[in-house]
Design an enzyme around this catalytic site. Structure first.
Site, PDB file in Angstrom:
ATOM      1  N   ASN A 170       0.863  -1.184   0.000  1.00  0.00           N
ATOM      2  CA  ASN A 170       0.000   0.000   0.000  1.00  0.00           C
ATOM      3  C   ASN A 170       0.894   1.227   0.000  1.00  0.00           C
ATOM      4  O   ASN A 170       1.396   1.658   1.034  1.00  0.00           O
ATOM      5  CB  ASN A 170      -0.906   0.001   1.239  1.00  0.00           C
ATOM      6  CG  ASN A 170      -1.911  -1.123   1.179  1.00  0.00           C
ATOM      7  OD1 ASN A 170      -2.881  -1.050   0.430  1.00  0.00           O
ATOM      8  ND2 ASN A 170      -1.648  -2.192   1.919  1.00  0.00           N
ATOM      9  N   GLU A 171       1.093   1.748  -1.187  1.00  0.00           N
ATOM     10  CA  GLU A 171       2.008   2.872  -1.356  1.00  0.00           C
ATOM     11  C   GLU A 171       1.347   4.183  -0.940  1.00  0.00           C
ATOM     12  O   GLU A 171       0.121   4.231  -0.752  1.00  0.00           O
ATOM     13  CB  GLU A 171       2.432   2.950  -2.830  1.00  0.00           C
ATOM     14  CG  GLU A 171       3.195   1.732  -3.336  1.00  0.00           C
ATOM     15  CD  GLU A 171       4.613   1.611  -2.755  1.00  0.00           C
ATOM     16  OE1 GLU A 171       4.937   2.316  -1.773  1.00  0.00           O
ATOM     17  OE2 GLU A 171       5.395   0.810  -3.288  1.00  0.00           O
ATOM     18  N   PRO A 172       2.134   5.264  -0.788  1.00  0.00           N
ATOM     19  CA  PRO A 172       1.565   6.564  -0.460  1.00  0.00           C
ATOM     20  C   PRO A 172       0.380   6.879  -1.368  1.00  0.00           C
ATOM     21  O   PRO A 172       0.435   6.644  -2.579  1.00  0.00           O
ATOM     22  CB  PRO A 172       2.720   7.535  -0.714  1.00  0.00           C
ATOM     23  CG  PRO A 172       3.938   6.711  -0.439  1.00  0.00           C
ATOM     24  CD  PRO A 172       3.609   5.321  -0.892  1.00  0.00           C
TER      25      PRO A 172
END
Ligand code: F6R
Length: 476
Positions: A170-172
């Protein structure tokens, strides 16, 4: 279960960290001890559930952080008979696309690091499938979530943290409600994975990941992080605002989440970096020096100009009370720092050395500089090396690897070609032309990550050796 949290030096474990820390954070003196603690917690859950005839549902991570935890779980299985028959696992993520038997696949990783060594049923293992078509992914992810829910949710979710603050992949930008899905990997994450894929251009740009929302529903979350490289992101996640640009900060909203870190990864937390801001502390010489330097930096002032007010304002009133005045502390720290600086790294002969960083005798000295890789010596301490030699000491450099893997392929061809030009002998010349042809063929057919032939490794090693000798200015 034994509580393994170790006492820290400076007494900072006694400090009230709650003012700054918004997630329970336990600091261990080593990643090994911390991993043992987490492995014991997992083993405890498995045993409790087994006693009740229930399944233990684990959310698992890959990467470098959890490998020791898995080693301990394997040890518990092999030596203490811990059974995984009642365990169901769901891995956080998988690159997309990815074949399960690829070198970088998380299926392969989990088999090698855990599953192949324990008695878990293969039907109880779930890892996002990197072989699906794009159209199939949405339904598959929905099914992944349903399976977790049908088992009553994740009992323990084990997490690492990426430099971007990602959990799972879950990236920025990921939302707190995000579910299992296909996502695009951040540039930083792809760079971090570059060495596994032998170049960032080979890292897939997408991955399938459990969502933040899925992770938030786990009953217990352990996020583990080791090493200084993680200290900045750990501080942000634990002490900073909750924001989607740092998905790990969402864990501040989880009611049963614990960060387990080693001292290096804890290094930027306020209670470690600036404990005097948290509460009164015991002032060792090391801490006084650290605090005074920090204060001077913070106020952009020279150490000798710091005042009583400066110390008081920044939580160091107790230090003033102990020493009497800012002047005294300033001078003490100034002198300490002054005495670490010298133009005589091997010691200055025939002078009083009581306050010098290096003793005068014996003179000359024999020193060995260990250079993990050729060029670390000159890059990190070239000036010192030169001084030692100029001041009459005997200096040796020990290179700890040939460094051949850092030499570009075309360099080998360039050097071989140069040698051919230099050599006059016709037969040797012909021989070299054949070698160049062979090397050229081998380089052209090389796949990403493929190891060079011993012959090419030898040439590359020789090139590095030449560079190292040149750097040390050795002429023979
Ligand atoms: C891996 C995963 C990632 C890693 C993170 C840290 O399944 O979900 O979030 O946990 O990138 O990786 P390491 O542990 O290699 O530093």
């Amino acid at each position: 279960m034994i509580e393994m949290l170790e006492k820290q030096e400076n007494g900072f474990q006694k400090l009230e960290a709650k003012k700054f820390e918004r997630i329970k954070t336990s600091i261990y003196t080593s990643s090994d001890k911390a991993s043992l603690h987490v492995a014991k917690k997992i083993a405890e859950l498995i045993q409790d559930k087994a006693a009740k005839g229930e399944f233990a549902v684990l959310g698992l991570a890959t990467g470098s952080s959890p490998t020791r935890v898995y080693d301990y779980l394997i040890k518990f299985h092999q030596e203490d008979g811990l059974s995984f028959k009642n365990v169901v696992t769901f891995n956080l993520d998988e690159y997309y696309p990815m074949e399960p038997d690829s070198l970088q696949s998380y299926v392969r990783f989990m088999k090698e690091h855990l599953f192949d060594h324990i008695d878990i049923e293969s039907k109880n293992i779930h890892i996002p499938d990197g072989t699906l078509s794009v159209e199939e992914i949405r339904g598959y992810c929905h099914g992944y979530e349903s399976k977790i829910r049908a088992l009553g949710g994740l009992d323990i979710q084990l997490l690492g943290i990426g430099r971007t603050g990602h959990i799972g992949f879950n990236e920025p930008g990921s939302s707190i409600n995000s579910r299992t899905r296909l996502i695009r990997l951040d540039r930083v994450t792809r760079l971090d994975a570059a060495s596994d894929f032998f170049g960032d251009e080979n890292v897939p740009s997408r991955a399938i990941t459990m969502g933040v929302g899925t992770i938030m529903e786990a009953k217990k979350v352990f996020l583990i992080a080791w090493g200084e490289g993680k200290s900045g992101v750990i501080k942000e996640a634990v002490e900073g605002e909750i924001k989607s640009s740092l998905p790990a900060s969402f864990l501040q909203k989880h009611n049963n989440c614990e960060f387990i870190v080693d001292t290096a990864a804890a290094g930027a937390l306020t209670r470690v970096k600036t404990p005097w801001l948290v509460e009164d502390c015991q002032w060792s010489e090391k801490l006084i020096t650290k605090a005074t330097i920090w204060l001077a930096n913070e106020l952009s002032k020279a150490i000798l100009k710091l005042t009583n007010e400066d110390y008081n304002e920044y939580g160091m009133g107790s230090l003033i009370a102990e020493y009497g005045s800012a002047e005294e502390i300033n001078l003490k720290v100034f002198n300490l720092l002054q005495r670490t600086i010298t133009g005589w790294p091997g010691g200055k002969p025939k002078v009083d050395d009581s306050t010098r960083p290096e003793r005068a005798k014996p003179f000359p000295k024999t020193s060995v500089i260990f250079s993990p890789h050729p060029d670390d010596d000159v890059i990190s301490m070239g000036g010192t090396l030169l001084r030692l030699v100029d001041q009459g000491h005997e200096v040796h450099v020990a290179y700890q690897t040939s460094g051949n893997i850092a030499v570009f392929d075309d360099e080998v061809l360039r050097f071989l070609d140069f040698t051919r030009e230099v050599i006059d002998d016709e037969e040797a010349n012909l021989q070299l032309s054949k070698t160049i042809e062979k090397v050229n063929e081998s380089i052209k057919s090389k796949k990403p990550g493929q190891v060079d032939s011993p012959e090419i490794q030898k040439y590359k090693g020789l090139i590095r050796k030449g560079e190292a000798k040149a750097a040390c200015m050795i002429s023979s």
